[in-house]
Design an enzyme around this catalytic site. Structure first.
Site, short mmCIF file in Angstrom:
data_model
loop_
_atom_site.label_atom_id
_atom_site.label_comp_id
_atom_site.label_asym_id
_atom_site.label_seq_id
_atom_site.Cartn_x
_atom_site.Cartn_y
_atom_site.Cartn_z
N ARG A 138 0.84 -1.21 0.00
CA ARG A 138 0.00 0.00 0.00
C ARG A 138 0.87 1.25 0.00
O ARG A 138 0.51 2.26 -0.63
CB ARG A 138 -0.94 0.00 1.21
CG ARG A 138 -1.89 1.20 1.22
CD ARG A 138 -3.00 1.02 2.22
NE ARG A 138 -4.02 0.09 1.77
CZ ARG A 138 -5.09 0.42 1.06
NH1 ARG A 138 -5.28 1.68 0.70
NH2 ARG A 138 -5.97 -0.47 0.70
N GLU A 163 -9.97 5.70 7.28
CA GLU A 163 -8.53 5.94 7.17
C GLU A 163 -8.14 7.16 6.35
O GLU A 163 -7.16 7.84 6.69
CB GLU A 163 -7.86 4.69 6.57
CG GLU A 163 -7.91 3.48 7.47
CD GLU A 163 -7.35 2.24 6.81
OE1 GLU A 163 -6.36 1.70 7.30
OE2 GLU A 163 -7.92 1.81 5.79
#
Length: 1351
Positions: free
Chosen positions: A913, A1300
């Site tokens: 990520r 997030e």
């Protein structure tokens, strides 16, 4: 009573706050206009021994309101203002606020902020808590009361109304809290037989507490307290509508001395000075304890045992504050909160110059702990603890205070508090058996000035890095120094006086030429080694000099105003006289979101800001967490035995002492595992170490005992013999040196090297980003219940991944998964930390349960949890960036390193990520990024909100700011030039459609008045030397999906019962993010019924199997779609009935369906479509669509920094988020605020520290600081992007993930600080760019500012 929560065991988080009430004998009167004083105060129950509660009433959150009866106004306000998310901290916050109201019926916002200094919340970001108690709080508080009860209350001749709410607290001669919930105040009539003798008061008090809802002070304590003051008397009370007539006193009865004998400790409570000094001389090694704020941590956290404790709390002879013409005397047992009240009165009454030491003490006490600590701690404890960073000792030393000691056999002696008072670390000059009685502080004289300073990591409730107290006296009418004192904390092993400075400054004139000489003298006084305890040697030296300089300016200004000199302070130095950020009466905020259509059906709850489904349970303490589960009759407790070495062989484990410890049952280790010892995501973890440990905190075994206390004591007695292995690889730098990597991942696009060579400009840079502790308020915990009949294991846990836990447990036990049932009711926070690292608790517990055949419970202490459960990955990057003269990006070459720890866990997905997000929001035609996953000897790091993306994007914004500095243009311009556009492709091939980031950026710019404020900031900076402001606008683009594609699936089970009620189960877990609330809204809308008819019990592997972790911000997307499918199945089945019977109510329709034998239960399943990625991680070739969509946002933050200390405040933050069509805007706003403040902690405050032996130093809230209430932006505005359209993606209910993505927006604070520091650089004659690592702590900010005091 399970409402009160244990969060840290050291009084640092406030989760365990309760209210204690006691009669204050020192202030009590029952004559004429005065009344008996009942003192109500908040305390940390984790530090309050039960024996210290004698003669006290303790009120927990259950005692003020309940869902079964009625919520208290504090609870109701917090619930309705969305002030709880996970709810674990909420009871403590409620009780802190309630205790304030018990003492101050009309508090102002500063009172509220002060009372919450001792409370922490990791979820909400604090705004909704403060918002729930802002300006209108007190008015609505009493409006709620008056709505609930009668409109007018008659007490004698006085009318009680919302306009005169304080009268509610008057009750005869006591301020009895039960009046708050009374329907009528004074209509309790007495029978003739009740008007006779002593029992009358008993019956009156009993009536009060039985007739009214809240039992705040038990009748027996009321009676005993009154009798101890007025004596056994014929208490003739004529009680009706008017008042109390009179009473008759006979003789006084003093408080009773007490002795409590425990298993290992004897506790004495003397009530006279004679008893106290006699005990201390008889037992000179006995600890004197009042507030237990020091000894409580030693015993509760560090495991020490003090067999004899004496408390002077009831000794009134040393609990006083007296003042005369020459000064004040403070009793050693004077409670700090009482001291604050007394000092404020004296400061108001006396001339300002006289009380300068008192003002200095008041300022220090404001930052000293929270109310829970100030309410029990005493000044004598602060002195005698002899901490080198004491808040008060430097003040007492600088003003030449005098301490009075007493030895029982000798009498008193007086000692001046100077350097000799503290002969060594944690030592005073007190003789064996002496007791500190009082300290006398002289008033200042004309021509004398004093000031105290302190700097800590966090603004509130934190210990000092350095503190100082400075005093100067001048010859009459001049600026020639006659006397000078300078005492410092944090500069040596004791509070220390600057000897050379104090000697050489005498006779000197208070002029600018003095500064350089003082700097030279102080460098002689304070020569800190680089490896000095506490670290930050250069910063501490700079702070000491800066504190003197602040004092110099202050005194220079005073001398000028008083006519001793005409030398005024420079206009650019005027800023040092104003509090950082200026005076702010309240914290202001706004929240804006898209309203639901007027024609939306009432039962369609999607888009409505419904409160959290468990909100009322949170605020009343009725929400049950794992450790609140009622213990089983045969339950045992487990305590882990962990390694104390970071890389070593385990040569021996000696259980001899542990086996003789009380309550010991057995010990388990790798020999007791019936299945596999390997566990974890990548099977790289061990349940128990087998002959070798690879980090401090690795689990070696576990002690099983009958109670928690016995298990902990026995575990401490287990002796483990290690043999060290070298090298110890602890940091990324160590891993690079020793080439210790799990894996290196590559991602490439274009020809980065060639493009770099051809670029007009190239900059190179480095950046380090520290890790971050999750600090969920509820630590890792589990309860394992073996079912002996079937061989089944039932596990109650605090985990984000029930299925993964189930798989691990089955593997460890060597059984099939269908024999393991995992249940998750709720978690007290998770943030990714409970996604995989539950294994350190659950796996040992299942082994213990198997061996013992009895239920096993384990909940880690805060210190254990921080030591062994892992953190956010720290990152390090080395990059080269090519660009044109206009600032257009041409090439990026980036090497990124992450510290994975001693096992892989999820470190590779985290790095994946990170690589996906390394380009930030910017189009880069040529890119070459390598991600190195480092193998080290620290506990395995793990998932944390953002999952590697925030670190990668922070690095990207760092090179953006470097480009701006190189070209001399604004970073915002560079961002605009390079920002993606609609239809662009990322460097991994995903086309950006419905790209709303430019809209977020522009709206944020406009709503924040960015350009206008930037001009004002530049003007401010030009006029102020030692205060600088900065502003920054930062965008974010966050991909939504698990990068492990098989995880993008979810299931649900919907069951409709005959009465029309619905039980909903899905694969997600509730950790405060409001997932259950949103899922109820989804089902409500799909079924067309009110949300109140739908219930979620818990998440369980026996109802929904094979669930994915609740992580990655996809919980609502995946589970919501699964629920939608299940609901649509049921609706489809009953559709023919609805068509035939259109007028039937829902309940009638359901019973009709039941009678027609239509299935009213359905499962749902969903998998995210059209996501893929072809990525060769060795060659770097990558093309695909790894994310379902992106969430976008932008934030503008303005800060002010103190260039002399490195302190900062966030003046304003404006956020615009693209949240799509929000399922619940209130929940989403809460997620934005919580994520922002958590990111703020990551980038500005929090920094885990380890020593060279691999031991974590920052364990517990005392050493590790997360943001507090005082760290919130002064103005905090949030806006949802309105009129949202996403034509490409059929996103569920138009929602977009929000858990997030907002976290990275806190980098706007980071870069605003960098801009402010750049202004300070310019003022210091420094130019060019500078490296700024994360977190931007006060130490780094100060040292980056670069001036004559940092050289």
């Amino acid at each position: 009573l399970t409402g009160t929560k244990l969060g840290c065991s050291e009084g640092g988080c406030g989760a365990c706050t309760v209210m204690v009430s006691k009669w204050d004998r020192s202030q009590s009167r029952i004559f004429s206009k005065q009344h008996l004083v009942c003192r109500h105060f908040s305390v940390n129950s984790c530090l309050a021994p039960v024996v210290s509660m004698h003669d006290c009433a303790v009120t927990t959150v259950e005692g003020i309101g309940s869902t079964k009866t009625k919520l208290h106004a504090v609870q109701e306000r917090l619930w309705k203002f969305h002030g709880s998310q996970c709810g674990f901290c909420t009871p403590g916050i409620v009780m802190s606020m309630y205790a304030l109201l018990r003492n101050n019926s009309s508090p102002k916002m500063p009172n509220i902020e002060t009372c919450l200094q001792g409370n922490l919340c990791r979820c909400t970001g604090y705004r909704p808590i403060l918002g729930g108690k802002e300006i209108t709080f007190i008015q609505s508080f009493f409006i709620l009361l008056m709505r609930n009860y009668s409109h007018n209350y008659n007490m004698g001749k006085r009318l009680i109304s919302p306009q005169r709410p304080h009268k509610l607290f008057l009750w005869i001669f006591v301020r009895l809290p039960s009046q708050l919930n009374a329907k009528r105040c004074c209509n309790i009539s007495l029978t003739p037989s009740e008007r006779s003798t002593k029992p009358t008061i008993v019956r009156i008090a009993t009536k009060l507490t039985t007739r009214h809802r809240s039992r705040y002070f038990p009748p027996e304590l009321l009676v005993s307290s009154i009798i101890s003051i007025v004596g056994y008397a014929a208490l003739h009370i004529l009680y009706a509508y008017r008042a109390v007539v009179h009473y008759i006193t006979s003789r006084n009865h003093a408080a009773t001395p007490l002795k409590f004998v425990g298993e290992r400790v004897t506790w004495y409570r003397p009530t006279t000075l004679d008893q106290l000094t006699d005990l201390k001389e008889k037992y000179p090694d006995a600890q004197l304890v009042v507030g237990n704020t020091e000894i409580g941590i030693e015993t509760g956290v560090k495991g020490r045992c003090h067999p004899l404790i004496v408390t002077p709390a009831a000794v009134e002879e040393i609990s006083f504050v007296k003042n005369d013409q020459s000064g004040i005397e403070i009793g050693a047992a004077c409670i700090l909160s009482n001291l604050v009240q007394q000092l404020n009165k004296i400061v108001e009454e006396k001339e300002e110059h006289l009380t300068q030491p008192l003002s200095a003490i008041l300022e220090m006490l404001h930052w000293f702990g929270g109310d829970q600590i100030r309410n029990v701690a005493v000044i004598g404890g602060n002195i005698m603890t002899a901490s080198p960073i004491s808040d008060l000792n430097p003040i007492l030393m600088a003003c030449c205070a005098t301490a009075t000691f007493m030895l029982h056999s000798r009498g008193t002696r007086k000692v001046t508090m100077n350097q000799s008072f503290f002969p060594g670390y944690r030592k005073t000059c007190a003789m064996k058996g002496e007791v500190l009685l009082s300290v006398r502080i002289p008033f200042m004289r004309k021509g004398e000035y004093m000031k105290a300073y302190m700097q800590s990591k966090r603004r509130e409730d934190d210990i000092a890095i350095v503190n100082a107290a400075l005093r100067v006296k001048f010859y009459h009418g001049s600026r020639k120094v006659e006397e000078f004192s300078a005492a410092f904390g944090g500069m040596a092993a004791t509070s220390v006086m600057a000897k050379h400075l104090m000697e050489n400054i005498i006779g000197r004139l208070w002029k600018d030429e003095l500064i350089d000489d003082v700097a030279a003298w102080m460098r002689e006084d304070f020569k800190l080694e680089q490896n000095a305890p506490g670290g930050m040697a250069e910063y501490r030296e700079a702070l000491a000099l800066s504190f003197f300089f602040k004092f110099y300016i202050h005194v220079k200004d005073c001398l000028c105003k008083e006519g001793a000199t005409k030398d005024e302070i420079a206009s650019e130095e005027q800023c040092t006289k104003v509090p950082l950020g200026g005076n702010h009466p309240v914290s202001l905020s706004t929240q804006t979101w898209e309203e639901i259509p007027e024609n939306q059906p009432k039962d369609n709850s999607v888009g409505r800001p419904l409160p959290h489904s468990s909100g009322q349970l949170h605020v009343t303490g009725e929400a049950k967490y794992l450790d609140d589960i009622t213990p089983y009759a045969d339950e045992l407790y487990m305590c882990l035995v962990t390694s104390t070495r970071c890389h070593a062989y385990v040569r021996d484990v000696n259980l001899a002492d542990a086996m003789t410890s009380p309550g010991y049952v057995t010990y388990v280790d790798h020999c007791d595992i019936p299945g596999s010892n390997e566990c974890g995501v990548m099977k790289g973890d061990l349940v128990f170490a087998n002959g070798k440990v690879t980090c401090v905190g690795q689990v070696i075994g576990a002690v099983i005992a009958d109670t928690c206390a016995h298990a902990q004591r026995a575990a401490q007695l287990v002796k483990v013999t290690h043999e060290d292995i070298f090298p110890r690889i602890l940091t990324i730098e160590d891993a690079i040196k020793h080439e210790s990597f799990y894996k290196t991942l590559h991602i490439n696009a274009g020809d980065a090297a060639t493009a770099l060579d051809a670029s007009e400009y190239v900059i190179e840079g480095e950046m380090r980003i520290a890790g971050q502790e999750h600090f969920y308020l509820e630590t890792q915990a589990c309860l394992v219940v073996p079912q002996l009949e079937s061989g089944q294991m039932e596990i109650y846990c605090s985990s984000q991944s029930p299925t993964s836990l189930q798989d691990d447990a089955a593997s460890v036990l060597g059984i099939e998964s269908n024999k393991v049932i995992v249940r998750v009711k709720r978690m007290g926070g998770g943030f990714g930390g409970k996604g995989t690292r539950y294994i350190v608790v659950s796996n040992p517990a299942v082994v213990a349960a198997k061996k013992c055949g009895r239920p096993i419970r384990c909940m880690l202490t805060r210190q254990e949890d921080m030591l062994i459960s892992g953190q956010r990955h720290s990152f390090y990057a080395k990059y080269k960036v090519g660009f044109t003269k206009e600032g257009k990006l041409t090439s990026l070459v980036n090497n990124i390193y992450s510290n994975a720890g001693n096992s892989l866990d999820v470190s590779i997905p985290v790095m994946e990520r990170a690589l996906y997000h390394s380009g930030g929001c910017y189009r880069i035609p040529n890119i070459a990024i390598a991600g190195h996953v480092c193998k080290t000897n620290i506990p395995s790091n793990t998932a944390f909100r953002g999952f590697g993306a925030p670190q990668a994007m922070l690095i990207a914004e760092d090179w953006i700011s470097g480009i701006a500095a190189k070209l001399g243009i604004s970073a915002e311009k560079v961002r605009e030039i390079n920002m993606y556009k609609e239809g662009d492709s990322t460097y991994y091939g995903q086309v950006l459609e419905s790209f709303n980031l430019p809209r977020c950026w522009q709206e944020c710019y406009q709503k924040s008045n960015f350009n206008e404020r930037k001009e004002k900031i530049e003007e401010y900076n030009s006029k102020n030397r030692w205060r600088k402001r900065g502003i920054s606008c930062i965008p974010t683009k966050y991909g939504i999906s698990f990068t492990e594609f098989f995880l993008n699936q979810a299931g649900a089970l919907v069951q409709v019962y005959k009465d029309g009620s619905v039980l909903l189960t899905h694969g997600g877990t509730e950790m405060g993010q409001g997932l259950h609330t949103k899922m109820i809204q989804v089902a409500s809308t799909c079924l067309g019924i009110p949300a109140s008819r739908i219930h979620i019990s818990s998440t369980s592997t026996e109802t929904v199997p094979n669930t994915s972790p609740t992580a990655g911000s996809v919980g609502s997307d995946l589970n919501g779609m699964a629920i939608k499918e299940a609901c649509e199945k049921i609706v489809g089945r009953i559709k023919p009935l609805r068509k035939n019977f259109p007028k039937l109510s829902w309940d009638d329709l359901i019973i009709k369906a039941y009678l027609e034998r239509i299935s009213l239960s359905a499962t749902g399943f969903y998998k995210t479509p059209d996501i893929y990625c072809n990525w060769d991680q060795d060659s770097g070739e990558c093309f695909g669509r790894p994310f379902d969509y992106f969430t976008y946002g932008a934030a503008v933050s303005e800060v002010e920094i103190d260039c002399l200390t490195g302190d900062h405040v966030v003046l304003q933050t404006d956020i615009v988020m693209d949240v799509g069509g929000s399922l619940n805007p209130a929940v989403d706003i809460g997620q934005i605020e919580g994520a922002f403040m958590q990111g703020y902690g990551m980038m500005m405050l929090e920094e885990p520290l380890i020593n060279e032996r691999g031991e974590l130093l920052t364990r517990g809230p005392g050493a590790y600081k997360i943001p507090g209430f005082g760290d919130c932006p002064r103005r905090f505005n949030k806006y949802s992007l309105l009129k949202y359209e996403n034509k490409k993606y059929q996103i569920f209910f138009r929602l977009q993930a929000v858990g997030e993505p907002p976290l990275f927006l806190s980098s706007s604070v980071f870069f605003a600080v960098k801009n402010a520091v750049a202004s300070a650089w310019k003022h210091s004659g420094l130019f060019g760019s500078f490296r700024m690592d994360s977190p931007a702590s006060c130490e780094r900010i100060r040292m980056w500012c670069g001036d004559q005091f940092t050289k």
